[in-house]
Motif scaffolding. Structure first.
Motif, PDB file in Angstrom:
ATOM      1  N   LEU A 293       0.861  -1.177   0.000  1.00  0.00           N
ATOM      2  CA  LEU A 293       0.000   0.000   0.000  1.00  0.00           C
ATOM      3  C   LEU A 293       0.899   1.228   0.000  1.00  0.00           C
ATOM      4  O   LEU A 293       1.801   1.354   0.826  1.00  0.00           O
ATOM      5  N   LEU A 294       0.663   2.139  -0.963  1.00  0.00           N
ATOM      6  CA  LEU A 294       1.410   3.389  -1.068  1.00  0.00           C
ATOM      7  C   LEU A 294       0.413   4.540  -1.097  1.00  0.00           C
ATOM      8  O   LEU A 294      -0.481   4.560  -1.950  1.00  0.00           O
ATOM      9  N   VAL A 295       0.568   5.499  -0.199  1.00  0.00           N
ATOM     10  CA  VAL A 295      -0.339   6.650  -0.173  1.00  0.00           C
ATOM     11  C   VAL A 295       0.458   7.939  -0.126  1.00  0.00           C
ATOM     12  O   VAL A 295       1.482   8.031   0.563  1.00  0.00           O
ATOM     13  N   GLU A 296      -0.018   8.930  -0.862  1.00  0.00           N
ATOM     14  CA  GLU A 296       0.551  10.268  -0.744  1.00  0.00           C
ATOM     15  C   GLU A 296      -0.028  10.927   0.500  1.00  0.00           C
ATOM     16  O   GLU A 296      -1.190  10.703   0.851  1.00  0.00           O
ATOM     17  N   ILE A 297       0.786  11.775   1.134  1.00  0.00           N
ATOM     18  CA  ILE A 297       0.368  12.441   2.377  1.00  0.00           C
ATOM     19  C   ILE A 297       0.744  13.916   2.327  1.00  0.00           C
ATOM     20  O   ILE A 297       1.567  14.343   1.506  1.00  0.00           O
TER      21      ILE A 297
ATOM     22  N   ALA B 246      -2.935  -1.489  11.698  1.00  0.00           N
ATOM     23  CA  ALA B 246      -3.673  -2.388  10.812  1.00  0.00           C
ATOM     24  C   ALA B 246      -2.877  -3.635  10.457  1.00  0.00           C
ATOM     25  O   ALA B 246      -3.356  -4.480   9.691  1.00  0.00           O
ATOM     26  N   GLY B 247      -1.663  -3.768  10.978  1.00  0.00           N
ATOM     27  CA  GLY B 247      -0.872  -4.975  10.769  1.00  0.00           C
ATOM     28  C   GLY B 247       0.089  -4.924   9.605  1.00  0.00           C
ATOM     29  O   GLY B 247       0.692  -5.946   9.244  1.00  0.00           O
ATOM     30  N   PHE B 248       0.284  -3.760   8.999  1.00  0.00           N
ATOM     31  CA  PHE B 248       1.250  -3.659   7.902  1.00  0.00           C
ATOM     32  C   PHE B 248       2.671  -3.770   8.442  1.00  0.00           C
ATOM     33  O   PHE B 248       2.965  -3.389   9.582  1.00  0.00           O
ATOM     34  N   ALA B 249       3.545  -4.268   7.584  1.00  0.00           N
ATOM     35  CA  ALA B 249       4.957  -4.431   7.948  1.00  0.00           C
ATOM     36  C   ALA B 249       5.823  -3.561   7.034  1.00  0.00           C
ATOM     37  O   ALA B 249       5.363  -3.058   6.017  1.00  0.00           O
TER      38      ALA B 249
ATOM     39  N   ASP C 128       8.154  14.935   3.873  1.00  0.00           N
ATOM     40  CA  ASP C 128       7.460  13.646   3.868  1.00  0.00           C
ATOM     41  C   ASP C 128       6.349  13.695   2.819  1.00  0.00           C
ATOM     42  O   ASP C 128       5.546  14.633   2.794  1.00  0.00           O
ATOM     43  N   ARG C 129       6.293  12.657   1.953  1.00  0.00           N
ATOM     44  CA  ARG C 129       5.326  12.707   0.861  1.00  0.00           C
ATOM     45  C   ARG C 129       4.590  11.383   0.634  1.00  0.00           C
ATOM     46  O   ARG C 129       3.433  11.376   0.208  1.00  0.00           O
ATOM     47  N   VAL C 130       5.215  10.254   0.893  1.00  0.00           N
ATOM     48  CA  VAL C 130       4.619   8.952   0.604  1.00  0.00           C
ATOM     49  C   VAL C 130       4.856   8.004   1.778  1.00  0.00           C
ATOM     50  O   VAL C 130       5.967   7.970   2.321  1.00  0.00           O
ATOM     51  N   VAL C 131       3.820   7.263   2.152  1.00  0.00           N
ATOM     52  CA  VAL C 131       3.967   6.229   3.180  1.00  0.00           C
ATOM     53  C   VAL C 131       3.756   4.859   2.553  1.00  0.00           C
ATOM     54  O   VAL C 131       2.777   4.657   1.812  1.00  0.00           O
ATOM     55  N   PHE C 132       4.659   3.946   2.847  1.00  0.00           N
ATOM     56  CA  PHE C 132       4.632   2.580   2.322  1.00  0.00           C
ATOM     57  C   PHE C 132       4.344   1.606   3.449  1.00  0.00           C
ATOM     58  O   PHE C 132       4.862   1.747   4.549  1.00  0.00           O
ATOM     59  N   GLY C 133       3.537   0.611   3.136  1.00  0.00           N
ATOM     60  CA  GLY C 133       3.316  -0.504   4.052  1.00  0.00           C
ATOM     61  C   GLY C 133       3.098  -1.782   3.258  1.00  0.00           C
ATOM     62  O   GLY C 133       2.571  -1.740   2.147  1.00  0.00           O
ATOM     63  N   GLN C 134       3.495  -2.906   3.823  1.00  0.00           N
ATOM     64  CA  GLN C 134       3.382  -4.195   3.130  1.00  0.00           C
ATOM     65  C   GLN C 134       2.542  -5.165   3.951  1.00  0.00           C
ATOM     66  O   GLN C 134       2.705  -5.275   5.174  1.00  0.00           O
ATOM     67  N   LYS C 135       1.644  -5.849   3.261  1.00  0.00           N
ATOM     68  CA  LYS C 135       0.874  -6.892   3.916  1.00  0.00           C
ATOM     69  C   LYS C 135       1.793  -8.078   4.176  1.00  0.00           C
ATOM     70  O   LYS C 135       2.429  -8.589   3.253  1.00  0.00           O
ATOM     71  N   PRO C 136       1.905  -8.517   5.416  1.00  0.00           N
ATOM     72  CA  PRO C 136       2.841  -9.600   5.732  1.00  0.00           C
ATOM     73  C   PRO C 136       2.501 -10.888   4.970  1.00  0.00           C
ATOM     74  O   PRO C 136       1.344 -11.188   4.702  1.00  0.00           O
ATOM     75  N   ARG C 137       3.558 -11.628   4.617  1.00  0.00           N
ATOM     76  CA  ARG C 137       3.373 -12.946   3.999  1.00  0.00           C
ATOM     77  C   ARG C 137       3.102 -13.974   5.094  1.00  0.00           C
ATOM     78  O   ARG C 137       3.726 -13.934   6.159  1.00  0.00           O
ATOM     79  N   ILE C 138       2.194 -14.859   4.811  1.00  0.00           N
ATOM     80  CA  ILE C 138       1.882 -15.902   5.800  1.00  0.00           C
ATOM     81  C   ILE C 138       2.811 -17.098   5.601  1.00  0.00           C
ATOM     82  O   ILE C 138       3.004 -17.563   4.488  1.00  0.00           O
TER      83      ILE C 138
ATOM     84  N   THR D  28       3.101  16.925   6.992  1.00  0.00           N
ATOM     85  CA  THR D  28       3.127  16.759   8.445  1.00  0.00           C
ATOM     86  C   THR D  28       2.432  15.478   8.904  1.00  0.00           C
ATOM     87  O   THR D  28       2.270  15.264  10.106  1.00  0.00           O
ATOM     88  N   GLN D  29       2.045  14.627   7.952  1.00  0.00           N
ATOM     89  CA  GLN D  29       1.202  13.484   8.296  1.00  0.00           C
ATOM     90  C   GLN D  29       1.922  12.142   8.309  1.00  0.00           C
ATOM     91  O   GLN D  29       1.299  11.105   8.526  1.00  0.00           O
ATOM     92  N   GLY D  30       3.227  12.149   8.093  1.00  0.00           N
ATOM     93  CA  GLY D  30       3.954  10.890   7.981  1.00  0.00           C
ATOM     94  C   GLY D  30       3.800   9.987   9.186  1.00  0.00           C
ATOM     95  O   GLY D  30       3.470   8.801   9.057  1.00  0.00           O
ATOM     96  N   ARG D  31       4.032  10.512  10.375  1.00  0.00           N
ATOM     97  CA  ARG D  31       3.954   9.698  11.578  1.00  0.00           C
ATOM     98  C   ARG D  31       2.538   9.172  11.807  1.00  0.00           C
ATOM     99  O   ARG D  31       2.343   7.999  12.150  1.00  0.00           O
ATOM    100  N   ALA D  32       1.532  10.023  11.627  1.00  0.00           N
ATOM    101  CA  ALA D  32       0.152   9.619  11.893  1.00  0.00           C
ATOM    102  C   ALA D  32      -0.284   8.500  10.951  1.00  0.00           C
ATOM    103  O   ALA D  32      -0.911   7.523  11.380  1.00  0.00           O
ATOM    104  N   VAL D  33       0.047   8.619   9.659  1.00  0.00           N
ATOM    105  CA  VAL D  33      -0.362   7.590   8.700  1.00  0.00           C
ATOM    106  C   VAL D  33       0.441   6.315   8.916  1.00  0.00           C
ATOM    107  O   VAL D  33      -0.093   5.202   8.800  1.00  0.00           O
ATOM    108  N   ALA D  34       1.714   6.442   9.233  1.00  0.00           N
ATOM    109  CA  ALA D  34       2.523   5.255   9.543  1.00  0.00           C
ATOM    110  C   ALA D  34       1.953   4.519  10.745  1.00  0.00           C
ATOM    111  O   ALA D  34       1.902   3.275  10.770  1.00  0.00           O
TER     112      ALA D  34
END
Length: 282
Positions: free
Chosen positions: A238-242, A257-260, A272-282, A245-251
């Motif tokens: 998941l990649l979102v533009e922010i 939500a369980g992103f890694a 700060d412009r983009v926040v990245f998160g990855q859905k963990p592999r099972i 001042t929102q980097g910490r809050a969105v991270a």
């Protein structure tokens, strides 16, 4: 009058209206009227200007003086080296958003979802940059915005690899749609109390629903981050533009939500412009 004289008068008029970078905007609008690249204006500057074309140009200058965005006057905006159709129904593509595209192109994916696609500039750029075996879906609450995105897809000859659905974020997706390797979004992130501070070009003319959530600026992220995992493949991103001042809050929302692998990426100005998160592999 020559075109050089007309251009000087137009630049002075925009400067008097406190338009930022008046010379640049005057040149862009004159190039649009003449149907030439702005780099060629110096070659025709000494030519006599037909009165009818002067009037057309002066009308555009008057509208720009009222802070109508240049993209709304020309109907086009450059983004990541391509021209996109733009109307008052969509957010004007901005260079800052190219940071999101750069980060997405560093990831492995074949299926991409763009939430709040607007003009389609993010989604269509990703598909154009990675042509082999890729497919995308764009959603937007505005049907008028989706009409613009569809025209851009046709212009870029990508309409055979993209679909668009109207609705609220991920709720717009058909139940049968397969999971995505990548979800991207540039959602409305301006807080309600920040709206009065926006430049007139933005606050008066760009679609309000693309600018603010009518709250604290984090409402869209809460919805997207909560719903995204159910639509991502294992290891999907998941990649979102922010806002800057929102980097910490969105991270923090992604972590809850369980992103890694959560990371905040800066734009070319170091904000700060983009926040990245990855859905963990099972």
């Amino acid at each position: 009058m020559t075109w050089d004289q007309v251009l000087r008068q137009a630049t002075a008029a925009l400067a008097a209206a406190a338009v930022p970078d008046p010379a640049r905007d005057a040149r862009r609008l004159l190039a649009h009227v003449l149907g030439v690249d702005a780099s060629r204006l110096s070659l025709i500057g000494g030519d006599m200007a037909p009165p009818g074309m002067i009037r057309l140009f002066e009308d555009l200058i008057a509208q720009r003086g009222r802070r109508v965005p240049v993209a709304h006057l020309t109907g086009q905006r450059q983004f990541y080296g391509r021209s996109f159709q733009v109307t008052p129904d969509v957010l004007d593509p901005r260079p800052d958003t190219e940071t999101l595209v750069d980060q997405a192109l560093r990831l492995p994916w074949t299926r991409v979802l763009d939430l709040g696609t607007g003009s389609g500039c993010i989604l269509l750029t990703l598909l154009a940059e990675r042509r082999s075996g890729t497919f995308g879906i764009g959603t937007d609450l505005s049907k008028a915005a989706l009409a613009v995105a569809m025209r851009n897809a046709a212009d870029l000859r990508l309409d055979d690899r993209v679909q668009f659905y109207s609705g609220h974020w991920l709720d717009a997706l058909p139940h049968s749609v397969a999971a995505f390797d990548l979800i991207v979004s540039n959602p409305p992130y301006i807080a309600l109390d920040e709206l009065p501070g926006l430049a007139p070009d933005v606050g008066l003319y760009e679609p309000r629903m693309a600018l603010t959530d009518e709250g604290d600026g984090l409402g869209a992220y809460r919805t997207i981050v909560r719903a995204a995992p159910a639509h991502l493949t294992q290891g999907g991103a998941l990649l979102v533009e922010i806002g800057p001042t929102q980097g910490r809050a969105v991270a923090d929302l992604m972590a809850a939500a369980g992103f890694a692998g959560i990371a905040v990426h800066p734009d070319l100005d170091g904000r700060d412009r983009v926040v990245f998160g990855q859905k963990p592999r099972i």
